[in-house]
Scaffold this motif. Structure first.
Motif, mmCIF file in Angstrom:
data_model
loop_
_atom_site.group_PDB
_atom_site.id
_atom_site.type_symbol
_atom_site.label_atom_id
_atom_site.label_comp_id
_atom_site.label_asym_id
_atom_site.label_seq_id
_atom_site.Cartn_x
_atom_site.Cartn_y
_atom_site.Cartn_z
ATOM 1 N N LYS D 6 49.696 13.295 -1.748
ATOM 2 C CA LYS D 6 49.453 13.771 -3.117
ATOM 3 C C LYS D 6 49.276 12.597 -4.082
ATOM 4 C CE LYS D 6 52.559 16.943 -4.146
ATOM 5 N NZ LYS D 6 53.534 18.080 -4.043
ATOM 6 N N GLU D 7 50.098 11.585 -3.920
ATOM 7 C CA GLU D 7 49.956 10.406 -4.776
ATOM 8 C C GLU D 7 48.599 9.728 -4.585
ATOM 9 O OE1 GLU D 7 53.141 7.525 -4.977
ATOM 10 O OE2 GLU D 7 54.614 9.161 -5.049
ATOM 11 N N LYS D 8 48.187 9.623 -3.324
ATOM 12 C CA LYS D 8 46.906 8.978 -3.056
ATOM 13 C C LYS D 8 45.740 9.799 -3.627
ATOM 14 C CE LYS D 8 45.942 6.513 0.711
ATOM 15 N NZ LYS D 8 45.481 6.078 2.060
ATOM 16 N N VAL D 9 45.795 11.099 -3.435
ATOM 17 C CA VAL D 9 44.701 11.945 -3.925
ATOM 18 C C VAL D 9 44.682 11.968 -5.459
ATOM 19 C CG1 VAL D 9 43.762 14.301 -3.959
ATOM 20 C CG2 VAL D 9 44.637 13.331 -1.822
ATOM 21 N N LEU D 10 45.862 11.955 -6.065
ATOM 22 C CA LEU D 10 45.921 11.849 -7.523
ATOM 23 C C LEU D 10 45.282 10.539 -7.977
ATOM 24 C CD1 LEU D 10 46.901 12.656 -10.367
ATOM 25 C CD2 LEU D 10 49.113 11.628 -9.802
ATOM 26 N N SER D 11 45.672 9.424 -7.357
ATOM 27 C CA SER D 11 45.089 8.117 -7.705
ATOM 28 C C SER D 11 43.582 8.124 -7.513
ATOM 29 C CB SER D 11 45.652 7.004 -6.820
ATOM 30 O OG SER D 11 47.024 6.907 -6.985
ATOM 31 N N ALA D 12 43.146 8.742 -6.448
ATOM 32 C CA ALA D 12 41.711 8.783 -6.154
ATOM 33 C C ALA D 12 40.966 9.562 -7.230
ATOM 34 C CB ALA D 12 41.467 9.391 -4.779
ATOM 35 N N ASN D 13 41.530 10.668 -7.676
ATOM 36 C CA ASN D 13 40.897 11.434 -8.748
ATOM 37 C C ASN D 13 40.831 10.618 -10.043
ATOM 38 O OD1 ASN D 13 40.104 14.422 -8.287
ATOM 39 N ND2 ASN D 13 41.960 14.202 -7.061
ATOM 40 N N LEU D 14 41.911 9.892 -10.338
ATOM 41 C CA LEU D 14 41.918 9.091 -11.560
ATOM 42 C C LEU D 14 40.935 7.925 -11.457
ATOM 43 C CD1 LEU D 14 45.746 9.130 -12.325
ATOM 44 C CD2 LEU D 14 43.949 10.547 -13.346
ATOM 45 N N LEU D 15 40.811 7.367 -10.270
ATOM 46 C CA LEU D 15 39.865 6.268 -10.040
ATOM 47 C C LEU D 15 38.420 6.748 -10.250
ATOM 48 C CD1 LEU D 15 39.405 3.332 -9.076
ATOM 49 C CD2 LEU D 15 39.453 4.187 -6.719
ATOM 50 N N LEU D 16 38.154 7.966 -9.827
ATOM 51 C CA LEU D 16 36.826 8.559 -9.991
ATOM 52 C C LEU D 16 36.439 8.555 -11.475
ATOM 53 C CD1 LEU D 16 34.832 10.085 -8.064
ATOM 54 C CD2 LEU D 16 35.803 12.200 -8.924
ATOM 55 N N LYS D 17 37.390 8.913 -12.309
ATOM 56 C CA LYS D 17 37.169 8.922 -13.764
ATOM 57 C C LYS D 17 36.992 7.499 -14.285
ATOM 58 C CE LYS D 17 37.188 11.069 -17.771
ATOM 59 N NZ LYS D 17 36.209 12.104 -18.090
ATOM 60 N N GLU D 18 37.900 6.615 -13.847
ATOM 61 C CA GLU D 18 37.901 5.224 -14.329
ATOM 62 C C GLU D 18 36.581 4.523 -13.989
ATOM 63 O OE1 GLU D 18 41.417 3.151 -12.934
ATOM 64 O OE2 GLU D 18 40.302 1.244 -13.121
ATOM 65 N N LEU D 19 36.004 4.852 -12.856
ATOM 66 C CA LEU D 19 34.757 4.206 -12.439
ATOM 67 C C LEU D 19 33.533 4.844 -13.109
ATOM 68 C CD1 LEU D 19 35.493 3.681 -8.619
ATOM 69 C CD2 LEU D 19 35.344 1.923 -10.386
ATOM 70 N N GLY D 20 33.764 5.805 -13.979
ATOM 71 C CA GLY D 20 32.655 6.388 -14.737
ATOM 72 C C GLY D 20 31.801 7.350 -13.921
ATOM 73 N N LEU D 21 32.378 7.907 -12.866
ATOM 74 C CA LEU D 21 31.588 8.784 -11.990
ATOM 75 C C LEU D 21 31.655 10.247 -12.392
ATOM 76 C CD1 LEU D 21 32.564 6.968 -8.720
ATOM 77 C CD2 LEU D 21 30.316 6.932 -9.796
ATOM 78 N N VAL D 22 32.530 10.581 -13.322
ATOM 79 C CA VAL D 22 32.587 11.968 -13.810
ATOM 80 C C VAL D 22 32.570 12.027 -15.326
ATOM 81 C CG1 VAL D 22 33.709 13.192 -11.917
ATOM 82 C CG2 VAL D 22 35.107 11.920 -13.549
ATOM 83 N N CYS D 23 31.824 12.996 -15.846
ATOM 84 C CA CYS D 23 31.937 13.439 -17.227
ATOM 85 C C CYS D 23 32.807 14.687 -17.206
ATOM 86 C CB CYS D 23 30.584 13.876 -17.777
ATOM 87 S SG CYS D 23 29.377 12.577 -17.890
ATOM 88 N N PHE D 24 33.659 14.840 -18.214
ATOM 89 C CA PHE D 24 34.441 16.065 -18.376
ATOM 90 C C PHE D 24 35.203 16.388 -17.073
ATOM 91 C CE2 PHE D 24 30.472 16.113 -20.816
ATOM 92 C CZ PHE D 24 31.045 15.787 -22.036
ATOM 93 N N THR D 25 35.012 17.559 -16.498
ATOM 94 C CA THR D 25 35.765 17.911 -15.280
ATOM 95 C C THR D 25 34.839 17.998 -14.074
ATOM 96 O OG1 THR D 25 35.469 20.270 -15.710
ATOM 97 C CG2 THR D 25 37.446 19.244 -16.618
ATOM 98 N N TRP D 26 33.704 17.321 -14.162
ATOM 99 C CA TRP D 26 32.651 17.499 -13.159
ATOM 100 C C TRP D 26 32.846 16.663 -11.901
ATOM 101 C CZ3 TRP D 26 27.844 16.735 -16.822
ATOM 102 C CH2 TRP D 26 27.902 17.672 -17.858
ATOM 103 N N GLY D 27 33.939 16.863 -11.209
ATOM 104 C CA GLY D 27 34.121 16.145 -9.970
ATOM 105 C C GLY D 27 35.473 16.498 -9.386
#
Lengths: 232, 232, 232, 232
Positions: D6-27
């Motif tokens: 869960k920690e890894k998947v949470l980090s991965a989701n946050l990284l997705l945002k940080e890398l600019g790969l999602v707008c809003f909730t699109w990912g």
């Protein structure tokens, strides 16, 4: 001397950077004091984070340094030509802003495609002819000013306060140095949208003349109703 | 008066800026209180960092100022036309966001090319016809509202809550001012992707109707299953 | 050993990141000490925020590690070829910067379309031929250096301090590692404008030779007058 | 349960945002625990700044919620199909990242034009066929997984860890959720450069097979020499 003007021209140079209109040292802003006929301009090749009141350069209309220990911007002679010819200009800006410069590299005017453009520029942004070999080799910067004037002719230069110099980039002006910088920003955004517009459809036509009139006039005309009265 | 609405409309205007949908003062948001039939709107030409509860303008449906010392946005009359015609609209936004405006400058609709678009807009974003000289010269902003209405006709305007006005830019709406701003953001992102799509392949066709249906319905339909139940 | 050079090469690598020229670990900078014939280079695949004086790698001209516990950049052999051939080079940079790399992917030179380009590069940025299967399979990185040298021939490499390697990306150099990084930045901005220029008009021609001469010489010639004397 | 995952998947989701790969909730990102056959996935429609360990959703291979009070991402069934078919996949990502999605909207593969692409993807990124009406209307998300599998066939899915779904966007995977997110970033950058490449020259061909081999192998092959040994 000219402390107020130096402060304004310094602020205008910093604003140019803040608005993302220059990379590195690729831009310069000047302002003129019409009473003394002295011009304040950015020193050449100095980084924006090193600019201060102390290193702004004051020159006369022949380009002689009146105050300041550094060389003025290498584009000074272009600024001076514009100040000499057009009495209503109080500030001049030169940038290599990305989209306006790309049009200049194509020797292509920026057509007035929409109301965003029309809100600030009453018609297309023209592009000068290329300078001749002779004009480039002798007094290049002065001749750059001359080819701008040749292109503008006797038009009201405050209605379209910008031009593209072929293969070089835009020169922009205004009532003072700050408004010249704002015009440089409006130019770049108009150029970006014009780039997108032509990429989507290369045959796009200019905005209808009456819509251009309407938008320009509602912001700049006698009966302007955009913005607040006290700001006019 | 209308403190809650003023706070929401203020927040919506600030969100518009935060989401990168406006340069300078090029945008405005309003919201309506359907009980009193009063509209709160941004003052004209005021910078976003100067906006406060105190300078929001309250007007009635004829555009008379009921509260506030500043002029309302010059696009007010367009907003009012939309509120009068479509009772379900609670907020209206106008921007010059770069990609949507570029399509407007081409007088080109934004075709629904993918599910990103379909998640928020049930079909293409239409572009109005150009206004006539007469429509521009007399009651321009009101006529802008009328040509929007002429284009939308009797469609369910909540299913495609945006339109492009020829050579001008987008108008966007929603249940309230905040959701109208979010729709403005979804529009701009859809426009950017549509721009890329057409640049890659100018002959790209609209998404299959059944895929458009699926995506729109899974977010907005009776049996929507996107998101969390408590948020519906 | 070579503490001063290591500090400069470290700064140059960090500057590369700061200027937005690398994503992830896609770039490397080296610098040479011509007296000892030792080269300092970034370690391979190490993130920019993990770089320190301690993990910079010192190698000799045959690529043997003289100091440092990590592997040098996998592109080391290309850097060494350039240092061996061109004595005037003090720093080498490799990036996958977006626009320069896009031209490399097309095997297309970056034509000198304007004065922005001419201020730093005295002519077009060439693109190498593709490497052969044999050149790729055996000593790939060394052969990358060789095909660069084959392309440049006996030109003055300081006048056009950059090249594109087909289907790969740019290599850039300078008097030292910092100036090489600055040249990498000027290259990328020139590439972005060239991309825009060709998108607007695919038939755009190179800048007039005499204007190229003028701009390059006013910055880099004997009688250069751009910038301040003490900075030359 | 599954705190580490869960920690890894949470980090991965946050990284997705940080890398600019999602707008809003699109990912959305998920990760699997192959021992318990349980999958952790982002909740549907929840903003990235609201994500926490507590709202991550744990489901079994049939999509039943095992832990968590929120609905899982609506794309869950697609993730599950991929986990079922390909045992080597430890994490799955879906985004609407701008350039990859633009290719999907054209139903166009992302050709391997350069070494940047080849460093991470051993060949072109394929695009699926369009789903049929029936496939969309019944078990849409599951069928999205099926059409991905139909397209990939028996290829080694770890060598090209991404695919485009027609008119929708990319799905990306990796050994775990973090490496899947990194692959999503490499995909988007490859897509941006491919977009530029095709805009410059629509007839550009794929990189030579032997250069693709070389770059992929020097990073991922048995005798890889990119990066540091301890990181392999």
């Amino acid at each position: 001397m000219l402390e107020e003007l130096k402060e304004k021209v310094l602020s205008a140079n910093l604003l140019l950077k803040e608005l993302g209109l220059v990379c590195f040292t690729w831009g310069n802003v000047s302002g003129i004091d019409r009473q003394s006929n002295l011009v304040v301009i950015k020193p050449s090749g100095v980084h924006y984070d090193k600019l201060s009141l102390n290193n702004m350069v004051v020159v006369d209309m022949d380009g002689n340094i009146i105050e300041g220990g550094l060389r003025p911007s290498s584009d000074l002679a272009t600024h001076l030509e514009l100040y000499k010819k057009y009495q209503e200009i109080g500030g001049v800006v030169h940038t290599h802003s990305r989209y306006a410069t790309s049009f200049a590299q194509c020797r292509k005017q920026i057509t007035a495609f929409g109301t965003t453009h029309a809100d600030y520029f009453y018609g297309d942004i023209p592009c000068t002819r290329a300078l001749t070999k002779d004009e480039v080799e002798k007094e290049y910067e002065k001749n750059t000013g001359k080819v701008i004037i040749e292109t503008l002719g006797d038009k009201d230069v405050m209605k379209v306060p910008a031009i593209l110099v072929s293969n070089h980039g835009p020169f922009i002006w205004g009532l003072d140095s700050i408004s010249a910088v704002m015009n440089a920003a409006y130019l770049e955004e108009s150029a970006r949208m014009a780039f997108n517009t032509l990429t989507l459809d290369g045959s796009t036509q200019m905005i209808d003349q009456y819509l251009l009139d309407k938008h320009y006039q509602r912001k700049h005309g006698k009966n302007a109703y955009y913005g607040q009265k006290e700001k006019k």
